[in-house]
Design a protein around this motif. Structure first.
Motif, PDB file in Angstrom:
ATOM      1  N   UNK A  11       3.778 -34.943 -34.577  1.00 11.05           N
ATOM      2  CA  UNK A  11       2.622 -34.279 -33.995  1.00 11.05           C
ATOM      3  C   UNK A  11       2.785 -32.776 -34.042  1.00 11.05           C
ATOM      4  N   UNK A  12       1.742 -32.024 -33.663  1.00 12.50           N
ATOM      5  CA  UNK A  12       1.823 -30.566 -33.708  1.00 12.50           C
ATOM      6  C   UNK A  12       2.522 -29.991 -32.483  1.00 12.50           C
ATOM      7  N   UNK A  13       3.186 -28.847 -32.669  1.00 14.00           N
ATOM      8  CA  UNK A  13       3.726 -28.130 -31.517  1.00 14.00           C
ATOM      9  C   UNK A  13       2.692 -27.124 -31.027  1.00 14.00           C
ATOM     10  N   UNK A  14       3.096 -26.252 -30.112  1.00 14.77           N
ATOM     11  CA  UNK A  14       2.159 -25.318 -29.503  1.00 14.77           C
ATOM     12  C   UNK A  14       1.610 -24.308 -30.508  1.00 14.77           C
ATOM     13  N   UNK A  15       2.308 -24.082 -31.614  1.00 13.39           N
ATOM     14  CA  UNK A  15       1.850 -23.133 -32.629  1.00 13.39           C
ATOM     15  C   UNK A  15       1.149 -23.823 -33.804  1.00 13.39           C
ATOM     16  N   UNK A  16       0.954 -25.139 -33.690  1.00 15.59           N
ATOM     17  CA  UNK A  16       0.275 -25.862 -34.758  1.00 15.59           C
ATOM     18  C   UNK A  16       1.183 -26.337 -35.867  1.00 15.59           C
ATOM     19  N   UNK A  17       2.492 -26.159 -35.721  1.00 15.24           N
ATOM     20  CA  UNK A  17       3.438 -26.664 -36.722  1.00 15.24           C
ATOM     21  C   UNK A  17       3.572 -28.181 -36.598  1.00 15.24           C
TER      22      UNK A  17
ATOM     23  N   UNK B 155       3.481  -4.220 -31.675  1.00 16.13           N
ATOM     24  CA  UNK B 155       2.813  -5.034 -32.683  1.00 16.13           C
ATOM     25  C   UNK B 155       3.242  -6.497 -32.552  1.00 16.13           C
ATOM     26  N   UNK B 156       2.361  -7.398 -32.969  1.00 18.80           N
ATOM     27  CA  UNK B 156       2.670  -8.825 -32.914  1.00 18.80           C
ATOM     28  C   UNK B 156       3.376  -9.244 -34.200  1.00 18.80           C
ATOM     29  N   UNK B 157       4.496  -9.939 -34.048  1.00 24.61           N
ATOM     30  CA  UNK B 157       5.291 -10.367 -35.203  1.00 24.61           C
ATOM     31  C   UNK B 157       5.626 -11.832 -35.063  1.00 24.61           C
ATOM     32  N   UNK B 158       5.490 -12.552 -36.137  1.00 26.98           N
ATOM     33  CA  UNK B 158       5.942 -13.932 -36.097  1.00 26.98           C
ATOM     34  C   UNK B 158       7.000 -14.169 -37.182  1.00 26.98           C
ATOM     35  N   UNK B 159       7.892 -15.080 -36.856  1.00 23.41           N
ATOM     36  CA  UNK B 159       8.973 -15.497 -37.743  1.00 23.41           C
ATOM     37  C   UNK B 159       8.449 -16.672 -38.568  1.00 23.41           C
ATOM     38  N   UNK B 160       8.610 -16.600 -39.884  1.00 23.20           N
ATOM     39  CA  UNK B 160       8.099 -17.639 -40.773  1.00 23.20           C
ATOM     40  C   UNK B 160       9.261 -18.312 -41.490  1.00 23.20           C
TER      41      UNK B 160
ATOM     42  N   UNK C 228       6.763 -19.261 -35.739  1.00 24.99           N
ATOM     43  CA  UNK C 228       6.889 -19.164 -34.294  1.00 24.99           C
ATOM     44  C   UNK C 228       7.350 -17.769 -33.928  1.00 24.99           C
ATOM     45  N   UNK C 229       7.893 -17.625 -32.733  1.00 26.88           N
ATOM     46  CA  UNK C 229       8.365 -16.313 -32.299  1.00 26.88           C
ATOM     47  C   UNK C 229       9.709 -15.964 -32.933  1.00 26.88           C
ATOM     48  N   UNK C 230      10.515 -17.015 -33.217  1.00 24.96           N
ATOM     49  CA  UNK C 230      11.895 -16.779 -33.660  1.00 24.96           C
ATOM     50  C   UNK C 230      12.415 -18.032 -34.353  1.00 24.96           C
TER      51      UNK C 230
ATOM     52  N   UNK D  27      -6.908  -9.803 -29.380  1.00 23.22           N
ATOM     53  CA  UNK D  27      -6.050 -10.831 -29.976  1.00 23.22           C
ATOM     54  C   UNK D  27      -5.278 -11.600 -28.936  1.00 23.22           C
ATOM     55  N   UNK D  28      -5.989 -12.371 -28.088  1.00 24.74           N
ATOM     56  CA  UNK D  28      -5.299 -13.070 -26.989  1.00 24.74           C
ATOM     57  C   UNK D  28      -4.194 -14.013 -27.448  1.00 24.74           C
ATOM     58  N   UNK D  29      -4.372 -14.643 -28.619  1.00 20.96           N
ATOM     59  CA  UNK D  29      -3.355 -15.570 -29.109  1.00 20.96           C
ATOM     60  C   UNK D  29      -2.182 -14.854 -29.768  1.00 20.96           C
ATOM     61  N   UNK D  30      -2.373 -13.579 -30.078  1.00 22.23           N
ATOM     62  CA  UNK D  30      -1.307 -12.808 -30.725  1.00 22.23           C
ATOM     63  C   UNK D  30      -0.437 -12.061 -29.722  1.00 22.23           C
ATOM     64  N   UNK D  31      -0.922 -11.876 -28.501  1.00 22.07           N
ATOM     65  CA  UNK D  31      -0.197 -11.079 -27.511  1.00 22.07           C
ATOM     66  C   UNK D  31       1.201 -11.632 -27.264  1.00 22.07           C
ATOM     67  N   UNK D  32       1.340 -12.969 -27.226  1.00 25.29           N
ATOM     68  CA  UNK D  32       2.656 -13.574 -26.993  1.00 25.29           C
ATOM     69  C   UNK D  32       3.679 -13.111 -28.023  1.00 25.29           C
ATOM     70  N   UNK D  33       3.217 -12.816 -29.245  1.00 25.08           N
ATOM     71  CA  UNK D  33       4.124 -12.447 -30.325  1.00 25.08           C
ATOM     72  C   UNK D  33       4.544 -10.977 -30.268  1.00 25.08           C
TER      73      UNK D  33
END
Length: 287
Positions: free
Chosen positions: A54-60, A194-199, A255-257, A106-112
């Motif tokens: 199933x998906x996690x909180x980030x859609x993975x 700035x918002x950054x995500x780890x890929x 995700x974040x990291x 960018x409410x969904x980007x603030x966490x990043x």
């Protein structure tokens, strides 16, 4: 457009019987504009008594499994057929300060934008990033320079770090691997709001001229992406190779990291004193 068959093979070997093994896998490539998953399967040996996906909180896409059969060897094999058509980089000529997300833009980007625990934004990291993020500079220019500086200032050395090595230690040693450089880049971005995500993903490598492809010679890869407000999207960049991702890049998860999207993690119950892990990855053109 490119199509790849990805084979990701992981073998755990233990010095004594494992009575129970819980695992969580991030081995299913994502689907999004620019990437389509044509076929996928994960094989686990010994076979699990319980398994779900199933998906996690980030859609993975994630896969959970529980192996209750006693074993000294656990093999997890993921096979994927992926079509990649990386779109051109989005327009990022706006001043970088305007790319800071807010609850409105960018409410969904603030966490990043938030630092991790333990913190990875140090005074040294912030000062290093500030050399690229000068006032009013276009975001793409700043990202391009930061990408190049990390590539040239830090030495890629296999085995120089572990998954628990801190960004501060990488910064001091000036060496690491792709995961470290992606985390460092993310910390630099977050140090300036700035918002950054780890890929997490794969990079298809070409053999030297006149040489055949070596099966299993590829590896998992990691890079970073920065959030853009207009249009709302993410701009990926790869500091390990000093380039923007193209059709050679297959995305697994983000995700974040690293800890959010580790390819495999789990808990085992055993008296084993030692264990080994062997990972091989093959990214081959299909069709």
């Amino acid at each position: 457009m490119s199509t790849y068959r990805v084979l990701h093979h992981t073998t755990y070997t233990y010095s004594d019987e494992v009575s129970s093994s819980y695992g969580r896998a991030y081995l299913t490539p994502r689907e999004f504009p620019g990437q389509r998953l044509l076929a996928h399967d994960i094989h686990i040996d010994p076979g699990p008594s319980d398994r779900s996906a199933g998906p996690d909180v980030y859609g993975n896409a994630t896969t959970y499994f529980h192996v209750t059969q006693e074993h000294r060897r656990l093999v997890v094999t993921a096979e994927s057929l992926v079509e990649v058509d990386q779109p051109p980089p989005p327009d990022a000529d706006l001043p970088w300060e305007q790319a800071r997300p807010t609850a409105n833009t960018g409410p969904l980007a603030v966490e990043f934008t938030l630092d991790l625990t333990p913190p990875e934004i140090t005074p040294d990291v912030k000062a290093y990033a500030a050399q690229s993020f000068t006032p009013g500079r276009p975001l793409l220019d700043a990202i391009t320079e930061l990408n190049s500086r990390i590539h040239h200032d830090f030495h890629y050395r296999t085995g120089s770090t572990t998954v628990s090595t801190s960004v501060a230690d990488v910064f001091t040693a000036r060496e690491g691997v792709c995961q470290d450089f992606a985390r460092l880049a993310a910390a630099c971005l977050r140090s300036h709001g700035l918002a950054a995500r780890y890929v997490s993903g794969y990079l298809a490598t070409e053999p030297p001229p006149g040489r055949e492809r070596m099966i299993g010679a590829d590896a998992t890869h990691a890079w970073t992406a920065v959030w853009l407000p207009t249009p709302t999207t993410w701009l990926p960049f790869d500091p390990t190779n000093n380039q923007l991702p193209d059709d050679r890049y297959t995305t697994l998860a983000w995700g974040r990291d690293y800890q959010d999207v580790a390819p495999l993690r789990g808990i085992i119950y055993t008296e084993a004193a030692t264990s080994t892990i062997d990972v091989s990855v093959d990214v081959a053109p299909a069709g």
